[in-house]
Enzyme design. Sequence first.
Site, PDB file in Angstrom:
ATOM      1  N   ALA A  40       0.766  -1.359  -0.237  1.00 57.77           N
ATOM      2  CA  ALA A  40       0.101   0.104  -0.278  1.00 57.77           C
ATOM      3  C   ALA A  40       1.251   0.998  -0.053  1.00 57.77           C
ATOM      4  O   ALA A  40       1.708   1.056   0.650  1.00 57.77           O
ATOM      5  CB  ALA A  40      -1.232  -0.243   0.907  1.00 57.77           C
ATOM      6  N   GLU A  91       3.782   9.504 -30.069  1.00 58.84           N
ATOM      7  CA  GLU A  91       5.004   8.440 -30.210  1.00 58.84           C
ATOM      8  C   GLU A  91       3.564   6.949 -30.499  1.00 58.84           C
ATOM      9  O   GLU A  91       4.250   6.031 -30.145  1.00 58.84           O
ATOM     10  CB  GLU A  91       5.754   8.681 -29.089  1.00 58.84           C
ATOM     11  CG  GLU A  91       4.874   7.955 -27.644  1.00 58.84           C
ATOM     12  CD  GLU A  91       5.543   7.795 -26.538  1.00 58.84           C
ATOM     13  OE1 GLU A  91       6.454   6.319 -26.913  1.00 58.84           O
ATOM     14  OE2 GLU A  91       6.101   8.564 -25.701  1.00 58.84           O
ATOM     15  N   CYS A 125       7.872  10.777 -25.617  1.00 59.00           N
ATOM     16  CA  CYS A 125       7.219  12.129 -25.038  1.00 59.00           C
ATOM     17  C   CYS A 125       7.902  13.726 -25.690  1.00 59.00           C
ATOM     18  O   CYS A 125       7.486  14.580 -25.635  1.00 59.00           O
ATOM     19  CB  CYS A 125       7.502  11.823 -23.397  1.00 59.00           C
ATOM     20  SG  CYS A 125       6.936  10.133 -23.304  1.00 59.00           S
ATOM     21  N   THR A 167       2.864   3.025 -14.660  1.00 62.38           N
ATOM     22  CA  THR A 167       2.764   4.988 -14.680  1.00 62.38           C
ATOM     23  C   THR A 167       2.464   5.210 -16.435  1.00 62.38           C
ATOM     24  O   THR A 167       2.832   5.713 -17.087  1.00 62.38           O
ATOM     25  CB  THR A 167       4.106   5.027 -14.827  1.00 62.38           C
ATOM     26  OG1 THR A 167       4.530   4.390 -16.119  1.00 62.38           O
ATOM     27  CG2 THR A 167       5.026   4.824 -13.566  1.00 62.38           C
ATOM     28  N   SER A 217      15.704   4.550 -17.992  1.00 57.01           N
ATOM     29  CA  SER A 217      15.150   6.095 -17.739  1.00 57.01           C
ATOM     30  C   SER A 217      15.252   6.939 -16.774  1.00 57.01           C
ATOM     31  O   SER A 217      15.315   8.309 -17.432  1.00 57.01           O
ATOM     32  CB  SER A 217      13.685   5.747 -18.487  1.00 57.01           C
ATOM     33  OG  SER A 217      13.000   5.165 -16.761  1.00 57.01           O
ATOM     34  N   HIS A 255       7.769  17.597 -18.293  1.00 57.82           N
ATOM     35  CA  HIS A 255       7.408  16.018 -18.282  1.00 57.82           C
ATOM     36  C   HIS A 255       7.141  15.649 -16.964  1.00 57.82           C
ATOM     37  O   HIS A 255       8.239  15.166 -15.909  1.00 57.82           O
ATOM     38  CB  HIS A 255       8.355  15.660 -19.141  1.00 57.82           C
ATOM     39  CG  HIS A 255       8.058  14.380 -19.560  1.00 57.82           C
ATOM     40  ND1 HIS A 255       6.583  14.054 -19.705  1.00 57.82           N
ATOM     41  CD2 HIS A 255       8.560  13.219 -19.146  1.00 57.82           C
ATOM     42  CE1 HIS A 255       6.793  12.918 -20.354  1.00 57.82           C
ATOM     43  NE2 HIS A 255       8.054  12.309 -20.147  1.00 57.82           N
ATOM     44  N   LYS A 260       6.284  12.186  -8.446  1.00 57.75           N
ATOM     45  CA  LYS A 260       7.672  11.851  -7.693  1.00 57.75           C
ATOM     46  C   LYS A 260       8.399  11.707  -7.977  1.00 57.75           C
ATOM     47  O   LYS A 260       9.645  12.943  -7.767  1.00 57.75           O
ATOM     48  CB  LYS A 260       7.664  10.573  -7.099  1.00 57.75           C
ATOM     49  CG  LYS A 260       8.203  10.067  -5.923  1.00 57.75           C
ATOM     50  CD  LYS A 260       8.073  11.153  -4.966  1.00 57.75           C
ATOM     51  CE  LYS A 260       8.400  11.220  -3.647  1.00 57.75           C
ATOM     52  NZ  LYS A 260       8.563  10.102  -2.604  1.00 57.75           N
ATOM     53  N   LYS A 264      11.446  15.338  -7.099  1.00 58.89           N
ATOM     54  CA  LYS A 264      12.517  15.015  -7.259  1.00 58.89           C
ATOM     55  C   LYS A 264      13.373  16.233  -8.218  1.00 58.89           C
ATOM     56  O   LYS A 264      14.776  16.215  -7.843  1.00 58.89           O
ATOM     57  CB  LYS A 264      13.052  13.257  -7.583  1.00 58.89           C
ATOM     58  CG  LYS A 264      12.989  12.622  -6.614  1.00 58.89           C
ATOM     59  CD  LYS A 264      13.189  11.153  -6.863  1.00 58.89           C
ATOM     60  CE  LYS A 264      12.224   9.910  -5.957  1.00 58.89           C
ATOM     61  NZ  LYS A 264      12.689   8.911  -6.161  1.00 58.89           N
ATOM     62  N   ASN A 334       0.697   9.415 -17.167  1.00 57.62           N
ATOM     63  CA  ASN A 334       1.490  10.035 -17.941  1.00 57.62           C
ATOM     64  C   ASN A 334       0.346  10.583 -20.057  1.00 57.62           C
ATOM     65  O   ASN A 334       0.059   9.196 -19.710  1.00 57.62           O
ATOM     66  CB  ASN A 334       3.052   9.358 -18.109  1.00 57.62           C
ATOM     67  CG  ASN A 334       3.997   9.734 -19.131  1.00 57.62           C
ATOM     68  OD1 ASN A 334       3.797  10.592 -19.912  1.00 57.62           O
ATOM     69  ND2 ASN A 334       5.289   9.294 -19.018  1.00 57.62           N
ATOM     70  N   SER A 368      12.451   9.908 -24.511  1.00 59.26           N
ATOM     71  CA  SER A 368      12.881   8.917 -23.917  1.00 59.26           C
ATOM     72  C   SER A 368      14.481   8.948 -25.548  1.00 59.26           C
ATOM     73  O   SER A 368      13.430   8.582 -26.641  1.00 59.26           O
ATOM     74  CB  SER A 368      12.799   7.373 -23.379  1.00 59.26           C
ATOM     75  OG  SER A 368      12.422   7.470 -22.173  1.00 59.26           O
TER      76      SER A 368
HETATM   77  N1  ACO Z   1       4.842   3.170   0.220  1.00 61.02           N
HETATM   78  C1  ACO Z   1       5.396   4.508  -0.837  1.00 61.02           C
HETATM   79  N2  ACO Z   1       6.130   4.251  -1.341  1.00 61.02           N
HETATM   80  C2  ACO Z   1       7.042   2.988  -1.516  1.00 61.02           C
HETATM   81  C3  ACO Z   1       5.889   1.922  -1.436  1.00 61.02           C
HETATM   82  C4  ACO Z   1       5.259   2.419  -0.449  1.00 61.02           C
HETATM   83  N3  ACO Z   1       4.551   1.461  -0.076  1.00 61.02           N
HETATM   84  N4  ACO Z   1       6.252   0.868  -2.278  1.00 61.02           N
HETATM   85  C5  ACO Z   1       7.984   2.020  -2.908  1.00 61.02           C
HETATM   86  N5  ACO Z   1       7.904   2.545  -2.420  1.00 61.02           N
HETATM   87  C6  ACO Z   1       8.244   3.587  -3.576  1.00 61.02           C
HETATM   88  C7  ACO Z   1      10.023   3.488  -3.268  1.00 61.02           C
HETATM   89  O1  ACO Z   1      10.614   3.734  -2.510  1.00 61.02           O
HETATM   90  C8  ACO Z   1      10.843   4.164  -4.693  1.00 61.02           C
HETATM   91  O2  ACO Z   1      10.864   5.313  -4.938  1.00 61.02           O
HETATM   92  P1  ACO Z   1      11.603   6.162  -5.157  1.00 61.02           P
HETATM   93  O3  ACO Z   1      12.138   6.468  -6.556  1.00 61.02           O
HETATM   94  O4  ACO Z   1      12.101   7.417  -4.643  1.00 61.02           O
HETATM   95  O5  ACO Z   1      13.476   5.395  -4.763  1.00 61.02           O
HETATM   96  C9  ACO Z   1       9.277   4.254  -5.364  1.00 61.02           C
HETATM   97  O6  ACO Z   1       8.266   3.903  -4.805  1.00 61.02           O
HETATM   98  C10 ACO Z   1       8.996   3.502  -6.449  1.00 61.02           C
HETATM   99  O7  ACO Z   1       9.148   1.620  -6.427  1.00 61.02           O
HETATM  100  P2  ACO Z   1      10.543   1.338  -6.736  1.00 61.02           P
HETATM  101  O8  ACO Z   1      10.678   0.102  -6.641  1.00 61.02           O
HETATM  102  O9  ACO Z   1      11.661   1.702  -6.601  1.00 61.02           O
HETATM  103  O10 ACO Z   1       9.309   0.950  -8.798  1.00 61.02           O
HETATM  104  P3  ACO Z   1       9.557  -0.085  -9.434  1.00 61.02           P
HETATM  105  O11 ACO Z   1      10.471  -0.173  -9.636  1.00 61.02           O
HETATM  106  O12 ACO Z   1       8.990  -0.935  -9.273  1.00 61.02           O
HETATM  107  O13 ACO Z   1       9.137   0.409 -11.082  1.00 61.02           O
HETATM  108  C11 ACO Z   1       9.262   2.948 -12.516  1.00 61.02           C
HETATM  109  C12 ACO Z   1       8.915   2.280 -11.091  1.00 61.02           C
HETATM  110  C13 ACO Z   1      11.033   2.147 -12.621  1.00 61.02           C
HETATM  111  C14 ACO Z   1       9.440   4.197 -12.419  1.00 61.02           C
HETATM  112  C15 ACO Z   1       8.294   1.959 -13.399  1.00 61.02           C
HETATM  113  O14 ACO Z   1       6.851   2.446 -12.524  1.00 61.02           O
HETATM  114  C16 ACO Z   1       8.804   2.369 -14.629  1.00 61.02           C
HETATM  115  O15 ACO Z   1       9.287   1.551 -15.020  1.00 61.02           O
HETATM  116  N6  ACO Z   1       7.553   2.850 -15.531  1.00 61.02           N
HETATM  117  C17 ACO Z   1       8.408   3.747 -16.409  1.00 61.02           C
HETATM  118  C18 ACO Z   1       9.360   4.741 -16.903  1.00 61.02           C
HETATM  119  C19 ACO Z   1       9.320   5.597 -16.354  1.00 61.02           C
HETATM  120  O16 ACO Z   1       8.458   6.486 -16.775  1.00 61.02           O
HETATM  121  N7  ACO Z   1      10.600   6.592 -17.154  1.00 61.02           N
HETATM  122  C20 ACO Z   1      10.722   7.915 -16.239  1.00 61.02           C
HETATM  123  C21 ACO Z   1      11.216   8.156 -17.528  1.00 61.02           C
HETATM  124  S1  ACO Z   1      10.500   8.138 -19.085  1.00 61.02           S
HETATM  125  C22 ACO Z   1       9.228   7.832 -19.572  1.00 61.02           C
HETATM  126  O17 ACO Z   1       8.811   9.714 -19.442  1.00 61.02           O
HETATM  127  C23 ACO Z   1       9.015   7.039 -20.213  1.00 61.02           C
END
Ligand code: ACO
Length: 460
Positions: A40, A91, A125, A167, A217, A255, A260, A264, A334, A368
């Site tokens: 959660a 895209e 994007c 996402t 990414s 973008h 989150k 950042k 997104n 990307s």
């Molecule tokens: N409560 C609060 N926070 C949590 C919880 C919880 N229960 N569980 C996980 N989190 C946090 C993690 O600590 C992490 O935080 P951090 O980013 O500060 O480290 C965040 O939630 C995400 O969790 P991860 O385990 O890192 O997530 P995962 O690796 O499974 O996937 C990701 C995240 C990589 C963004 C994935 O959704 C993805 O690949 N998305 C598409 C790519 C993307 O959007 N890239 C960005 C730029 S490119 C573009 O625009 C497409």
Amino acid sequence: MTSETKSSWPNNVGIHAIEIYVPQRYVDQTELETFDEVSAGKYTIGLGQAKMGFCTDREDINSLCLTVVQNLMERHKIGYDQIGRLEVGTETILDKSKSVKTVLMQLFEQSGNSDIEGVDTTNACYGGTAALFNSVSWLESSAWDGRYAIVVAGDIAVYATGAARPTGGAGAVAILLGADAPLILERGLRASHSAHVYDFYKPDLESEYPRVDGKLSIQCYLSALDKCYQAFAKKALRINSERITLESFDGVVFHSPYCKLVQKSLARLLLNDVIILSSDELSKRYPDLLSLKETKLENSYFDRDLETKLLANSKQLFESKTKASLVAANQVGNMYTASVYGGLVSYLISRQEQELRGNRICMFSYGSGLQASMFSFRVSGTSDKLSALLNGLSGVSERLNSRVKVDPSDFAKTMMVREETHHKAPYVPVGSIDDMLNGTYYLESVDDMHRRQYCRKVSK
Ligand code: ACO
């Protein structure tokens, strides 16, 4: 519109009107956490997402763009004969040859206006920003004939089941560009960064889903942000003898792959400021961050301690300059090419007209692959056209709130239908049009020659 002499650039080229369309169905991210059996808070707190908009098989990239353009024209009472350029950034590829722009030409038929430049642009994007820059170049060129340009940025962002699925999102933004605009693109101030990386790409032309290296990414996004900000600052110094810091802007719009990352990113810009501010200035303004002055940016993308410090110290900057721009991103997800322009819409609807006047808004666009740019708008302090632009956006919040929540299991079924019927021909979509707002275009059928027919929903 005023006619300009051919020998001079038109003044104040920028945005006259902007329209956003998002699908009427969404899935709640808290419910999706439970359905996906993740902890959660992962999607809602960890990624910062509340709702994710999605399309049934009734909507595709053509229908999204038809809807947003027609709504823009009707809301602002613009005649189709007033348009001289139309470009689409997307895209979401349905056809490797025929552009979405040509599909949109159906809307122009009645006006008799077919003298319209522009086609589609694709790079993840970023395509909407490329289209924006192209259209602005046309407006500033010897080819400009005094008419408006329209830029459409739209996408259906869907991921395979797994970490990236929350996402996703979907939507389109249409932007009316011209001279003497109330939202002016700052001339000469534009910085880009481009590189060859496989962070997110779509090599499987049979599938709507991308290949994505999530961690890479994020690193690419943050490093492109550093590079664009530094280059933007360099240009501002050279052109205007101006030192750029976050204080230079009233709004900073990014973008947004997920909210989150944007928070950042704002913190990341503060790190860039920390590096260029003098130690004296730092001691006065951010004493906690003095120790970060010698940070090597390229080694710091996943430094948790550094990130925590920066997030704490940039909280107020985030609240005042960026948070309001995340409404569409948080509520829809997104929208790929449309995401940064949905951010601009969100920023504009968050402030009263008087508050907005004179604002300077920094924009960061990332695609990307990769291609990224930073550029800026100034809200005119005097233009009487600003009210019309803002009035056109007055229904956005209401439309977002009028959407229909769908159970995650139904969302998953819809994704399966899309998977199974993507590129199918002949095909008659099965999705209901009942939830759609009046004025929404939808796919009626695909014939055995892959030709698509659209209808517009009209009031019952
Ligand atoms: N409560 C609060 N926070 C949590 C919880 C919880 N229960 N569980 C996980 N989190 C946090 C993690 O600590 C992490 O935080 P951090 O980013 O500060 O480290 C965040 O939630 C995400 O969790 P991860 O385990 O890192 O997530 P995962 O690796 O499974 O996937 C990701 C995240 C990589 C963004 C994935 O959704 C993805 O690949 N998305 C598409 C790519 C993307 O959007 N890239 C960005 C730029 S490119 C573009 O625009 C497409």
